[in-house]
Design an enzyme around this catalytic site. Sequence first.
Site, mmCIF file in Angstrom:
data_model
loop_
_atom_site.group_PDB
_atom_site.id
_atom_site.type_symbol
_atom_site.label_atom_id
_atom_site.label_comp_id
_atom_site.label_asym_id
_atom_site.label_seq_id
_atom_site.Cartn_x
_atom_site.Cartn_y
_atom_site.Cartn_z
ATOM 1 C CE LYS A 33 9.430 -0.907 -3.348
ATOM 2 N NZ LYS A 33 8.823 -2.253 -3.255
ATOM 3 C CB THR A 34 4.896 -2.939 -7.285
ATOM 4 O OG1 THR A 34 5.686 -3.181 -5.964
ATOM 5 C CG2 THR A 34 4.577 -5.099 -6.983
ATOM 6 C CG ASP A 225 10.312 -5.858 -3.579
ATOM 7 O OD1 ASP A 225 10.747 -5.028 -4.255
ATOM 8 O OD2 ASP A 225 9.433 -5.603 -3.496
ATOM 9 C CD GLU A 226 10.691 -2.680 -0.333
ATOM 10 O OE1 GLU A 226 10.821 -1.879 -0.367
ATOM 11 O OE2 GLU A 226 8.852 -2.835 -0.196
ATOM 12 C CD GLN A 256 10.028 3.641 0.846
ATOM 13 O OE1 GLN A 256 8.928 4.059 1.077
ATOM 14 N NE2 GLN A 256 9.570 3.683 -0.907
ATOM 15 N NE ARG A 614 4.550 4.643 3.298
ATOM 16 C CZ ARG A 614 5.333 4.003 2.320
ATOM 17 N NH1 ARG A 614 4.745 3.867 2.020
ATOM 18 N NH2 ARG A 614 5.970 4.795 1.588
#
Length: 773
Positions: A33-34, A225-226, A256, A614
């Site tokens: 996504k980044t 973002d997020e 998340q 992670r």
Amino acid sequence: MEKYLSQLNEAQLAPTIQKDGPMIVIAGAGSGKTRVLTYRIAYLMSQGIDPFNILSLTFTNKAAREMKERIAQIVGASEAKNLWMGTFHSVFAKILRIEADRLGYPSNFTIYDAQDSDRLIASIIKEMNLDKDVYKYKQIRSRISSYKNSLITVKAYFNNPELIEADKAARRPRMGDIYKNYVERCFKAGAMDFDDLLLKTNELLTRFPDVLAKYQDRFRYILVDEYQDTNHSQYLIVRALSDRFQNICVVGDDAQSIYAFRGANINNILNFQKDYDDVKLFRLEQNYRSTKNIVNAANSIIDKNQTKLEKVVWTANDDGPKIKVNRLMTDGDEGRYVASSIFENKMNQQLKNSDFAILYRTNAQSRAMEDALRKRGIEYRIYGGLSFYQRKEIKDVLSYLRLVINPSDEEALKRVINFPARGIGQTTIDRLVVAANGYNRSIFEVIQNLDKVDIKINSGTKGKLQDFATMIESFQVMNQTANAFELAEHVTKTSGLIREFNKDATPEGVARMENIEELLNGMKDFVEEQKELADTTGSLAEFLEDVALATDLDNDKGDDDRVALMTIHLAKGLEFPYVYIVGMEEDLFPSAMSMNTRSELEEERRLFYVALTRAEKQAYLTYTLSRYRWGKLIDAEPSRFIEEIDDEYLEVLTPVNDPRQNPMLSADIFGDVEPSPNTIRFKKPLRKKMEKKQPPKFVPPPKLKPVSKTTGNPANLFDGKLTVGNIVAHIRFGKGEVLKIEGAGADVKAEINFENGGVKKLLLRFAKLEVIG
């Protein structure tokens, strides 16, 4: 097509080149996504969009920095500098500095951190003669924070009978008065706390339509973002700014969303499509980070949640090893197992410490891990502990510097007015506070006008106060021409701080001096960095803002080789080859405080999903049969989350036939009957019985690849060919001479003097050595 766009897969390309209109990108863990956000900004710029018209909001400065660096590589550094990119708090602080006079603040207002707020609230509670055991300052601060994030101003509080009643029921009827007092004192001190950065931005955009129109026109393209972590206050700002052009792109993963305790509202992402017309929806479902086993196990967990957006995360990576589940007797055993496993993985696979992370639900769990790692000589770093900028000596220096920028800053002044000691006692300070409140002026203004105010202070103390004010004023004059580093160096010497800390020759005193030196080094670096940036000067005000908005993870330079220890909340957005999730027990994870409602339990499950995703190559889950909580040894049972993972993705290292969990009673407890061979007998203490069932030692996978294909004998502890004087080669340490061989069987060790690593002691059954002479 632009060259960089060829690096994207089809699913990533679609949202990257979608130029206009509202859009949401549902991005699974590790799905890039980044990269999509970064390339989308670069693409917009390549389509002629002025970078000054692009606003990109992230949750950490580190994420913003990395994105800016990537964009600079594509479009050039000078253009990338013009982007409005940063955390919500840093971008809104920038807007508030520009527009501060609208709200009656100085443009150089101070940003109070949690410690400053705590000190101020504690002072207010004391001045109001309230019982500090009923009015606990940390609880009060937390409550004020939730008011602000829910946009409950002091006025709104007093207009809400339900809130007033709730505080009365909690035996805190003066809560509203403390809130009012706190807000007024912050305003008088020219200070905003973290929550104000959002609240005041909302106030600015709501009360001043011309300011809203100005920033709506400026930010024609907005990227967030997020998005699942935004709270109500952030949501309203983004909504207001994007209302005119509606070119808003939000990226996030509902699976998340783990910050409800901080006010994050998962409904912001779940309902995004209802907020705008013709929303385009994109899904990023290919995970590039983790193995198939980890991705599928995580899917099987999150599938149990009812509140979610539909997506199916998949990966083309290898299957990888199964998730290892291990049961230990106590938390001490758990720490020793994790440390041994890290040690053996390192030796076996030639890994670095930084390839490993240990994640836990609560900070208190770190102690057993730390003890075990220390005993093994494994370097580690705890994230989320006391940050560098919270240490006493650093706060002392920063308080002097804050006063230079904003002499109204009450908390900074109270901290340093008599440090180093200059004969200004607490009674004098109390009188100054009373006078300042009475005249509705700052304490510094009272000191500057001692002859004009009604205050009982003797002439000797008056002189000392005036000397202090003169010193601060002299720093302010220097600040007009000096950069942050030059001024800080001058302030630490002139104020007597350096002299004061130099007096203390203890190891703690030396450490304090080293910390101050490190702060000055950091300021020097900051000034040098700012030289390269547009619109910056390396001034003290810029440095203090940078510090105020830094988070613990942002300070991590990533250059030291240490095992990372952190809570799962802090691990979000990070990745590690090997991840140990410890304390997988009911009432610990899921937390006992999060099982009252379905939504709380679903948040805990999302937290576990974050922890598991992670891991890139291998995940370990550990739980204990008993654990110390609040000094008492309590029995523990495995977390329901372990059972929720499909069995095919798990490798259980310990047998589950725990004698305590056998539902059948033994017949012989009822009398002297002849026991049948199948019944359990409780003749030995249960604890002894279970100790025999200690988990098997971690056995490394048998696939040991030779270091290279050159001829020679890879040293094997069974062939006995390695002797003192042999020259060997090692992948990391280079060539070395064998100095000593000791031990027997599986514990044979060789002491080797390497060219690159010096003298090392290696366990031969793990060491990948090649005999070359």
